[in-house]
Motif scaffolding. Structure first.
Motif, PDB file in Angstrom:
ATOM      1  N   ALA A   1       7.502   4.393   3.547  1.00 45.63           N
ATOM      2  CA  ALA A   1       6.378   4.130   4.455  1.00 45.63           C
ATOM      3  C   ALA A   1       5.361   5.270   4.423  1.00 45.63           C
ATOM      4  O   ALA A   1       4.758   5.626   5.435  1.00 45.63           O
ATOM      5  N   VAL A   2       5.170   5.825   3.230  1.00 46.80           N
ATOM      6  CA  VAL A   2       4.198   6.892   2.995  1.00 46.80           C
ATOM      7  C   VAL A   2       3.101   6.359   2.086  1.00 46.80           C
ATOM      8  O   VAL A   2       3.380   5.689   1.078  1.00 46.80           O
ATOM      9  N   ASP A   3       1.862   6.659   2.420  1.00 43.03           N
ATOM     10  CA  ASP A   3       0.716   6.253   1.610  1.00 43.03           C
ATOM     11  C   ASP A   3       0.527   7.262   0.475  1.00 43.03           C
ATOM     12  O   ASP A   3       0.177   8.416   0.741  1.00 43.03           O
ATOM     13  N   PRO A   4       0.746   6.863  -0.786  1.00 44.59           N
ATOM     14  CA  PRO A   4       0.537   7.823  -1.881  1.00 44.59           C
ATOM     15  C   PRO A   4      -0.863   8.408  -1.904  1.00 44.59           C
ATOM     16  O   PRO A   4      -1.054   9.562  -2.300  1.00 44.59           O
TER      17      PRO A   4
ATOM     18  N   ARG B   1       0.825  -1.200   0.000  1.00 42.48           N
ATOM     19  CA  ARG B   1       0.000   0.000   0.000  1.00 42.48           C
ATOM     20  C   ARG B   1       0.867   1.261   0.000  1.00 42.48           C
ATOM     21  O   ARG B   1       0.537   2.267  -0.622  1.00 42.48           O
ATOM     22  N   TRP B   2       1.963   1.205   0.750  1.00 49.05           N
ATOM     23  CA  TRP B   2       2.845   2.364   0.894  1.00 49.05           C
ATOM     24  C   TRP B   2       3.944   2.360  -0.144  1.00 49.05           C
ATOM     25  O   TRP B   2       4.144   1.383  -0.857  1.00 49.05           O
ATOM     26  N   ASN B   3       4.698   3.477  -0.197  1.00 47.12           N
ATOM     27  CA  ASN B   3       5.936   3.491  -0.977  1.00 47.12           C
ATOM     28  C   ASN B   3       7.102   3.117  -0.061  1.00 47.12           C
ATOM     29  O   ASN B   3       6.896   2.864   1.139  1.00 47.12           O
ATOM     30  N   PRO B   4       8.327   3.036  -0.548  1.00 44.87           N
ATOM     31  CA  PRO B   4       9.435   2.587   0.309  1.00 44.87           C
ATOM     32  C   PRO B   4       9.733   3.489   1.505  1.00 44.87           C
ATOM     33  O   PRO B   4      10.425   3.063   2.434  1.00 44.87           O
TER      34      PRO B   4
END
Length: 311
Positions: free
Chosen positions: A142-145, A137-140
């Motif tokens: 650990a942020v939710d686009p 779900r996140w990017n590397p």
């Protein structure tokens, strides 16, 4: 409705937000490639209808994490006419939501020509390639686009997608954002989010079936109903839970809840399109299969475009 027993996420300390060490530990557990963006998405985009053209709108550089570069692609009308309305389709904002990506690709092959004479089409089928490859779900970082579609959003995936869309002339009439709700929302992603943020996780009932998330500021009930009615011919629509809710939100009509999309930084909230919706397919249902999920997404896009152009 299927509920999953919550658990304490194995990374971090309960009640304390993650720091760099916890994020690094999380990332090291996510690096295994489980499927190929190049093979599944990029290769599929090499053969397009005559009316379409492929645009590389940027690339994601995660070399600081010892991860690959990803080229980002959109498909647009070859004969772009500024006086025509823009119909926008986004998929793979959450890369792990498979039918969002493959539904967008299927729409390009099956229906792009049908609508290309009536409007400018712009389709971003896989906004988060690393999420697609690692089923995340996140990017590397650990942020939710899908909380980053705002001027201050932290995810490069969202910022590059917005820049691509904003670089095209014309008025966006309709935007449909293709998503899924999966059992892993409860077993992995909601517990991980709570651990990351130092908050308490409360799982929700996963709706068994397709539903839509409209925009609180632009609800357009008739538009949402037209999409639900079309998808109901392909797959089942999720009933409300015992509280009259889907994913914790009160039902607005059969199969539809609303979110304040712009204030949440959601992909569906950043344009001024009057007709906006987010699809949610439930691929883990015993009553469906991957092909049906993809076709539900296609049916939703077709119905959304037809309604927007007629109204």
């Amino acid at each position: 409705m299927k509920a999953v027993t919550p658990f304490i996420y194995p990374i971090g300390t309960v009640g304390q937000p993650w720091g760099d060490a916890e994020k690094s530990l999380w990332l090291n557990q996510q690096k295994q490639t489980k499927r190929s963006y190049q093979q599944d998405v990029v290769s599929a985009l090499q053969s397009l209808p005559d009316e379409a053209e492929l645009l590389q709108y940027g690339h994601i550089d995660y070399s600081r994490h010892q991860l690959p570069d990803y080229a980002l692609y959109a498909v647009r009308s070859k004969n772009w006419q500024p006086e025509l309305p823009v119909l926008l389709v986004t998929g793979g904002v959450h890369g792990y939501e498979t039918s969002g990506v493959h539904g967008a690709l299927a729409f390009i092959q099956q229906h792009f020509t049908e609508f290309s004479a009536k409007a400018n089409l712009l389709i971003l089928p896989c906004i988060s390639p690393w999420g697609y490859e690692t089923i995340n779900r996140w990017n590397p970082d650990a942020v939710d686009p899908n909380r980053s579609f705002s001027p201050t959003g932290e995810a490069a995936e969202a910022q590059l997608a917005m820049a691509c869309i904003q670089s095209h002339s014309g008025t966006v009439l309709m935007h449909i954002d293709l998503h899924e709700t999966t059992d892993s929302d409860n077993s992995e992603f909601r517990p991980a989010k709570a651990a990351r943020d130092g908050s308490v996780n409360t799982n929700w009932n996963i709706p068994d079936g397709f539903y839509l998330v409209g925009d609180t500021e632009r609800p357009e009930a008739g538009f949402q109903k037209a999409v639900i009615d079309a998808v109901a011919k392909v797959t089942h629509i999720a009933p409300a839970d015992e509280h009259g809710c889907l994913i914790g939100e009160k039902l607005q009509q059969f199969g539809v809840v609303n979110y304040p999309k712009r204030s949440l930084g959601l992909c569906g909230g950043f344009t001024d399109a009057p007709f906006v919706t987010t699809t949610e397919v439930y691929p883990d249902s015993p009553n469906t299969n991957p092909a049906e999920c993809n076709q539900a997404q296609v049916a939703a896009v077709v119905a959304a475009m037809q309604f927007a152009l007629a109204n």
